[in-house]
Design an enzyme around this catalytic site. Sequence first.
Site, PDB file in Angstrom:
ATOM      1  N   TYR A 191       4.415 -42.951 -29.050  1.00  0.00           N
ATOM      2  CA  TYR A 191       5.729 -42.306 -29.038  1.00  0.00           C
ATOM      3  C   TYR A 191       6.242 -42.119 -27.607  1.00  0.00           C
ATOM      4  CZ  TYR A 191       9.532 -39.097 -29.556  1.00  0.00           C
ATOM      5  OH  TYR A 191      10.770 -38.538 -29.495  1.00  0.00           O
ATOM      6  N   TRP A 209      10.016 -42.333 -24.797  1.00  0.00           N
ATOM      7  CA  TRP A 209      11.333 -42.880 -24.485  1.00  0.00           C
ATOM      8  C   TRP A 209      11.284 -44.136 -23.633  1.00  0.00           C
ATOM      9  CZ3 TRP A 209      16.662 -40.732 -24.279  1.00  0.00           C
ATOM     10  CH2 TRP A 209      16.906 -39.847 -25.351  1.00  0.00           C
TER      11      TRP A 209
HETATM   12  N1  LIG Z   1       7.483 -27.847 -25.062  1.00  0.00           N
HETATM   13  C1  LIG Z   1       8.307 -28.837 -25.383  1.00  0.00           C
HETATM   14  N2  LIG Z   1       7.828 -30.086 -25.496  1.00  0.00           N
HETATM   15  C2  LIG Z   1       8.654 -31.108 -25.790  1.00  0.00           C
HETATM   16  C3  LIG Z   1      10.033 -30.875 -25.999  1.00  0.00           C
HETATM   17  C4  LIG Z   1      10.524 -29.545 -25.904  1.00  0.00           C
HETATM   18  O1  LIG Z   1      11.723 -29.279 -26.106  1.00  0.00           O
HETATM   19  N3  LIG Z   1       9.631 -28.555 -25.571  1.00  0.00           N
HETATM   20  N4  LIG Z   1      10.860 -31.918 -26.309  1.00  0.00           N
HETATM   21  C5  LIG Z   1      10.257 -33.050 -27.006  1.00  0.00           C
HETATM   22  C6  LIG Z   1      11.164 -34.182 -27.079  1.00  0.00           C
HETATM   23  S1  LIG Z   1      12.686 -33.868 -27.783  1.00  0.00           S
HETATM   24  C7  LIG Z   1      10.831 -35.427 -26.698  1.00  0.00           C
HETATM   25  S2  LIG Z   1      11.888 -36.725 -27.084  1.00  0.00           S
HETATM   26  C8  LIG Z   1       9.552 -35.729 -26.025  1.00  0.00           C
HETATM   27  C9  LIG Z   1       9.679 -36.763 -24.908  1.00  0.00           C
HETATM   28  O2  LIG Z   1       8.444 -37.245 -24.538  1.00  0.00           O
HETATM   29  P1  LIG Z   1       8.263 -38.711 -23.916  1.00  0.00           P
HETATM   30  O3  LIG Z   1       9.340 -39.614 -24.362  1.00  0.00           O
HETATM   31  O4  LIG Z   1       6.858 -39.127 -24.171  1.00  0.00           O
HETATM   32  O5  LIG Z   1       8.451 -38.411 -22.370  1.00  0.00           O
HETATM   33  P2  LIG Z   1       8.802 -39.361 -21.140  1.00  0.00           P
HETATM   34  O6  LIG Z   1       8.489 -38.576 -19.927  1.00  0.00           O
HETATM   35  O7  LIG Z   1      10.189 -39.877 -21.280  1.00  0.00           O
HETATM   36  O8  LIG Z   1       7.737 -40.544 -21.277  1.00  0.00           O
HETATM   37  C10 LIG Z   1       8.047 -41.869 -21.046  1.00  0.00           C
HETATM   38  C11 LIG Z   1       6.844 -42.576 -20.408  1.00  0.00           C
HETATM   39  O9  LIG Z   1       7.127 -43.977 -20.379  1.00  0.00           O
HETATM   40  C12 LIG Z   1       6.839 -44.486 -19.066  1.00  0.00           C
HETATM   41  N5  LIG Z   1       7.673 -45.687 -18.896  1.00  0.00           N
HETATM   42  C13 LIG Z   1       8.964 -45.777 -18.477  1.00  0.00           C
HETATM   43  N6  LIG Z   1       9.381 -47.062 -18.507  1.00  0.00           N
HETATM   44  C14 LIG Z   1       8.345 -47.803 -18.966  1.00  0.00           C
HETATM   45  C15 LIG Z   1       8.172 -49.205 -19.222  1.00  0.00           C
HETATM   46  O10 LIG Z   1       9.068 -50.030 -19.035  1.00  0.00           O
HETATM   47  N7  LIG Z   1       6.961 -49.595 -19.723  1.00  0.00           N
HETATM   48  C16 LIG Z   1       5.938 -48.721 -19.943  1.00  0.00           C
HETATM   49  N8  LIG Z   1       4.767 -49.211 -20.401  1.00  0.00           N
HETATM   50  N9  LIG Z   1       6.079 -47.402 -19.673  1.00  0.00           N
HETATM   51  C17 LIG Z   1       7.260 -46.958 -19.203  1.00  0.00           C
HETATM   52  C18 LIG Z   1       7.153 -43.326 -18.153  1.00  0.00           C
HETATM   53  O11 LIG Z   1       6.551 -43.477 -16.893  1.00  0.00           O
HETATM   54  C19 LIG Z   1       6.571 -42.147 -18.979  1.00  0.00           C
HETATM   55  O12 LIG Z   1       5.184 -42.031 -18.772  1.00  0.00           O
HETATM   56  O13 LIG Z   1       9.014 -34.519 -25.488  1.00  0.00           O
HETATM   57  C20 LIG Z   1       8.893 -33.494 -26.467  1.00  0.00           C
HETATM   58  N10 LIG Z   1       8.147 -32.356 -25.908  1.00  0.00           N
HETATM   59  N1  LIG Z   2      18.851 -33.842 -18.667  1.00  0.00           N
HETATM   60  C1  LIG Z   2      18.188 -34.100 -19.799  1.00  0.00           C
HETATM   61  N2  LIG Z   2      18.880 -34.249 -20.953  1.00  0.00           N
HETATM   62  C2  LIG Z   2      18.222 -34.515 -22.103  1.00  0.00           C
HETATM   63  C3  LIG Z   2      16.815 -34.673 -22.141  1.00  0.00           C
HETATM   64  C4  LIG Z   2      16.099 -34.479 -20.908  1.00  0.00           C
HETATM   65  O1  LIG Z   2      14.863 -34.570 -20.852  1.00  0.00           O
HETATM   66  N3  LIG Z   2      16.819 -34.198 -19.773  1.00  0.00           N
HETATM   67  N4  LIG Z   2      16.189 -34.974 -23.318  1.00  0.00           N
HETATM   68  C5  LIG Z   2      16.985 -35.553 -24.400  1.00  0.00           C
HETATM   69  C6  LIG Z   2      16.271 -35.432 -25.684  1.00  0.00           C
HETATM   70  S1  LIG Z   2      14.938 -36.427 -25.954  1.00  0.00           S
HETATM   71  C7  LIG Z   2      16.652 -34.588 -26.659  1.00  0.00           C
HETATM   72  S2  LIG Z   2      15.820 -34.571 -28.145  1.00  0.00           S
HETATM   73  C8  LIG Z   2      17.799 -33.696 -26.491  1.00  0.00           C
HETATM   74  C9  LIG Z   2      17.436 -32.301 -27.000  1.00  0.00           C
HETATM   75  O2  LIG Z   2      18.519 -31.482 -26.963  1.00  0.00           O
HETATM   76  P1  LIG Z   2      18.394 -29.947 -27.437  1.00  0.00           P
HETATM   77  O3  LIG Z   2      17.500 -29.900 -28.589  1.00  0.00           O
HETATM   78  O4  LIG Z   2      19.726 -29.377 -27.553  1.00  0.00           O
HETATM   79  O5  LIG Z   2      17.691 -29.428 -26.132  1.00  0.00           O
HETATM   80  P2  LIG Z   2      17.052 -28.143 -25.507  1.00  0.00           P
HETATM   81  O6  LIG Z   2      17.411 -28.265 -24.063  1.00  0.00           O
HETATM   82  O7  LIG Z   2      15.611 -28.086 -25.843  1.00  0.00           O
HETATM   83  O8  LIG Z   2      17.761 -26.918 -26.169  1.00  0.00           O
HETATM   84  C10 LIG Z   2      19.074 -26.525 -25.876  1.00  0.00           C
HETATM   85  C11 LIG Z   2      19.178 -25.041 -25.869  1.00  0.00           C
HETATM   86  O9  LIG Z   2      18.851 -24.518 -27.159  1.00  0.00           O
HETATM   87  C12 LIG Z   2      18.527 -23.160 -26.990  1.00  0.00           C
HETATM   88  N5  LIG Z   2      17.562 -22.739 -27.998  1.00  0.00           N
HETATM   89  C13 LIG Z   2      16.222 -22.916 -28.016  1.00  0.00           C
HETATM   90  N6  LIG Z   2      15.669 -22.332 -29.110  1.00  0.00           N
HETATM   91  C14 LIG Z   2      16.695 -21.803 -29.808  1.00  0.00           C
HETATM   92  C15 LIG Z   2      16.800 -21.070 -31.033  1.00  0.00           C
HETATM   93  O10 LIG Z   2      15.812 -20.814 -31.733  1.00  0.00           O
HETATM   94  N7  LIG Z   2      18.046 -20.704 -31.422  1.00  0.00           N
HETATM   95  C16 LIG Z   2      19.161 -20.978 -30.698  1.00  0.00           C
HETATM   96  N8  LIG Z   2      20.320 -20.600 -31.180  1.00  0.00           N
HETATM   97  N9  LIG Z   2      19.092 -21.628 -29.534  1.00  0.00           N
HETATM   98  C17 LIG Z   2      17.891 -22.048 -29.099  1.00  0.00           C
HETATM   99  C18 LIG Z   2      17.938 -23.017 -25.610  1.00  0.00           C
HETATM  100  O11 LIG Z   2      18.553 -21.948 -24.927  1.00  0.00           O
HETATM  101  C19 LIG Z   2      18.172 -24.352 -24.968  1.00  0.00           C
HETATM  102  O12 LIG Z   2      18.649 -24.250 -23.648  1.00  0.00           O
HETATM  103  O13 LIG Z   2      18.174 -33.605 -25.122  1.00  0.00           O
HETATM  104  C20 LIG Z   2      18.349 -34.884 -24.523  1.00  0.00           C
HETATM  105  N10 LIG Z   2      18.954 -34.665 -23.230  1.00  0.00           N
HETATM  106 MO   LIG Z   3      13.898 -35.879 -27.833  1.00  0.00          MO
END
Ligand SMILES: Nc1nc2c(c(=O)[nH]1)N[C@H]1C(S)=C(S)[C@@H](COP(=O)(O)OP(=O)(O)OC[C@H]3O[C@@H](n4cnc5c(=O)[nH]c(N)nc54)[C@H](O)[C@@H]3O)O[C@H]1N2
Ligand SMILES: Nc1nc2c(c(=O)[nH]1)N[C@H]1C(S)=C(S)[C@@H](COP(=O)(O)OP(=O)(O)OC[C@H]3O[C@@H](n4cnc5c(=O)[nH]c(N)nc54)[C@H](O)[C@@H]3O)O[C@H]1N2
Ligand SMILES: [Mo]
Length: 766
Positions: A108, A110
Amino acid sequence: MGLTSSHWGVYEFVVKEGRVSALQPFSEDSDPSPIGHSIIDLLDDKTRISAPVVRQSWLENGPGTSPDKRGCERFVQVNWEEAEKLVATELERVIKTKGNRAIYAGSYGWASAGRFHHAQSQVHRFLNSIGGYTRSNNTYSFAAAEVIVPHILGSNLMDLLTLQTSWQSVCKHTDLMLAFGGLPLFNSQISNGGTGAHIQKTAVLAAASAGLRIVNLSPRRSDIKNDIEEQWIKVRPNTDVAFILGMAHTLLAEKLYDAAFLDRFTVGSEQLFDYLLGRKDGTPKTATWAADITGIGASTIQALAREMVKKRTMISVNWSLTRQQHGEQPFWAAIALAAMLGQMGTPGGGVAFGYTVTNYLGNNVKKMPYGSLPQGKNAVSDFIPVARISDMLLNPGQKFHYDGGEYIYPDIDLIYWAGGNPFHHHQDLGRMRKAWQKPSTVIVNDWCWNALARHADIVLPCTTTLERQDIGMNPRDPYVISMDKAIDAVGEARDDFHIFASIARRMGAENRFTEGRTAEEWQRWIWEQSSKKAAKLNVEMPDYESFRRAGFYKSPDLGEDRIFLSEFFSDPENFALGTPSGKIELFSKTVDSFGYDDCPGHPTWLAPNEWLGAQQKDFQLHLVSNQPRTKLHSQLDNGKLSQSIKIKGHEPIELNPYDAKARGITDGDLVRVFNHRGACICGAYVTEDVMRGVVIISTGSWYDPEEPTNTNSMCKHGNPNVLSPDIGTSKLAQGPAAHSCLVDVELYKGPPLVITAFEPPQILKK
Ligand SMILES: Nc1nc2c(c(=O)[nH]1)N[C@H]1C(S)=C(S)[C@@H](COP(=O)(O)OP(=O)(O)OC[C@H]3O[C@@H](n4cnc5c(=O)[nH]c(N)nc54)[C@H](O)[C@@H]3O)O[C@H]1N2
Ligand SMILES: Nc1nc2c(c(=O)[nH]1)N[C@H]1C(S)=C(S)[C@@H](COP(=O)(O)OP(=O)(O)OC[C@H]3O[C@@H](n4cnc5c(=O)[nH]c(N)nc54)[C@H](O)[C@@H]3O)O[C@H]1N2
Ligand SMILES: [Mo]
């Protein structure tokens, strides 16, 4: 000069003397993200993986040797030929002795933008060409919603997201927007697969100046752009469902709901109303009941419910609300409330799965049926819900529930990861490190020395997007980008495609993997497949050569303002939903029949284990670990922009002045954040922006254990996933629940700490 595309946007690169010297904003993008620039310094700095390496004791004594040394042992550099042989031989051993299901390659993550060099597509296609692998289902973003929403609306969530009512419609028609989780513009820098032009800030400002009243229902004020007039309702984290039910009860009690709408478009309002009225459990879900749970006065909840009826209202629910225990409920409750209002299907009214959460939500783009690299057929049927990785590794053979079925965790002997970072994304990293010791072998393709690469046995260095030609093609974004190769591969790095093709050759599967096509030939093939599919929608795309010459292609606008599921709402008989009833299911017989205590048949308030209202609280503060504004997840944490906001090198923790004072903490202090799962060190950022009782640590700081040999070690750097719970949202979706987490904070009084996250491991050169 040339174009490159990333999840945070498109840039024109400038190359001087073989080095990328600048990334300039794409001419079409009026609000470019600053995130991209960080890559320039990182292409060849010390964090770059420059050659294939193997963990020393694994190399000397074979698979399964000292797995407890993963993450703390030195590596030995090998040449590509040796590396390919080791990987091929080890895959053959595992397949022969344990079968393909012993290979876990959910992988899993991005990865990078670029349709062909997409790491997951590559690794999955490769493993399918040698007999398959155990896969993962759903995402970390919103697994709970991905599983529940098809039961409610009868379609795949990913498809529904692209059908969301557009900003154009909101600007013209919406009077009131309830924004659960706010409208975090920081997050709209990102779009999965790339984005040509950032539209969200302009859209929010336009809507606000057109008179839209935005209510920010969130623990954090700055979840809405600071200069927009708004009402901030400080809902206790994880209690939004109670808030929504309290409003629904108000509509019911005051007969303000639209009975005709419910009748025509939904099933299950009887069961929902019985629940709201407390007919079975004896607890009516009144505004007063909700006030107790949410910390918001009953009169505020009632007033908002009454206002919604009078105005054209959009209920927007962010994805963060799904990443909590019982994260299935918020979307279901919001859909039910919107149905009671009866404004679904009207311009600017109804419900949306978050605006600004990523850049494509609410755009008015025709969704294009673009082609992609076919992944082949996986001969293994085993899978896990994506966030159950530690459970699987720790409990092979054990049963688990998922969406009405019962399945068995396979016994994993080899992990292959390319394009994701579990040491970023997974919860309870201490537990995961223990689980990570179970398999005999971990193989990782990555380009930088983050915690994932450090915790591998075999590390294969891959290129970045700037080192390869590709097509930036995201079906939800109007821009298709001809991505140019800016520089040659750094060190010995190879494209993932090249890495897998070479291993496949050694395993007699090269032809199955490449089908005789080169990378360039595949890109042309993807373009041509896309053109054919587009033609069926009467969209004419230019030929491949013209596209490459032009640099980009822009797909047509929809031509009308999009309204969510408008066909169904205008003609529910002929455009019935894919649910058993063909209607919106406020009560689902299917979900009910599963008999899950943690996900009943209608939207239900279920308290999480950890929240501010818990009777028994071992820790007093609710931790929200949101998305980082200076990077994407862990990507580019080693870069300038991410470093610029750290406090003495540590990830900031936002806390309210009241909570800080009570603990003798002032702005800029180093603090220890802890609970019974772990601890990390952050820099205090004291701000009124976050409500009392809540602390916020953005994700993405590279995991940096103080004692690498101790799986439960404190993280010196400030990675919140050492604290978050590793539990499923419910038996239905088993999604991640990072946001249901209690912690406490104290002044850090220990010895000075040196951050070592960006120091590469020791590598022996033969
Ligand atoms: N506590 C907490 N944890 C969370 C979240 C949260 O809100 N709170 N959010 C969750 C969410 S929404 C998401 S989507 C996940 C994201 O989690 P990930 O998508 O696993 O995070 P990334 O850091 O984007 O990891 C991408 C990896 O791919 C590598 N990479 C980049 N380009 C390439 C390439 O071309 N080839 C290869 N082989 N590797 C490459 C990068 O160096 C990096 O190691 O995290 C989740 N974890
Ligand atoms: N710059 C940047 N942008 C991103 C990403 C990143 O890594 N960096 N990740 C991308 C990815 S993979 C995803 S999935 C999206 C995720 O997008 P979201 O799910 O919207 O992301 P978060 O930043 O985790 O949460 C947004 C806000 O929700 C509020 N929140 C948290 N828990 C609760 C709750 O229980 N109730 C309410 N009402 N509010 C709450 C928090 O204050 C937080 O700041 O963002 C994307 N955009
Ligand atoms: Mo995500």
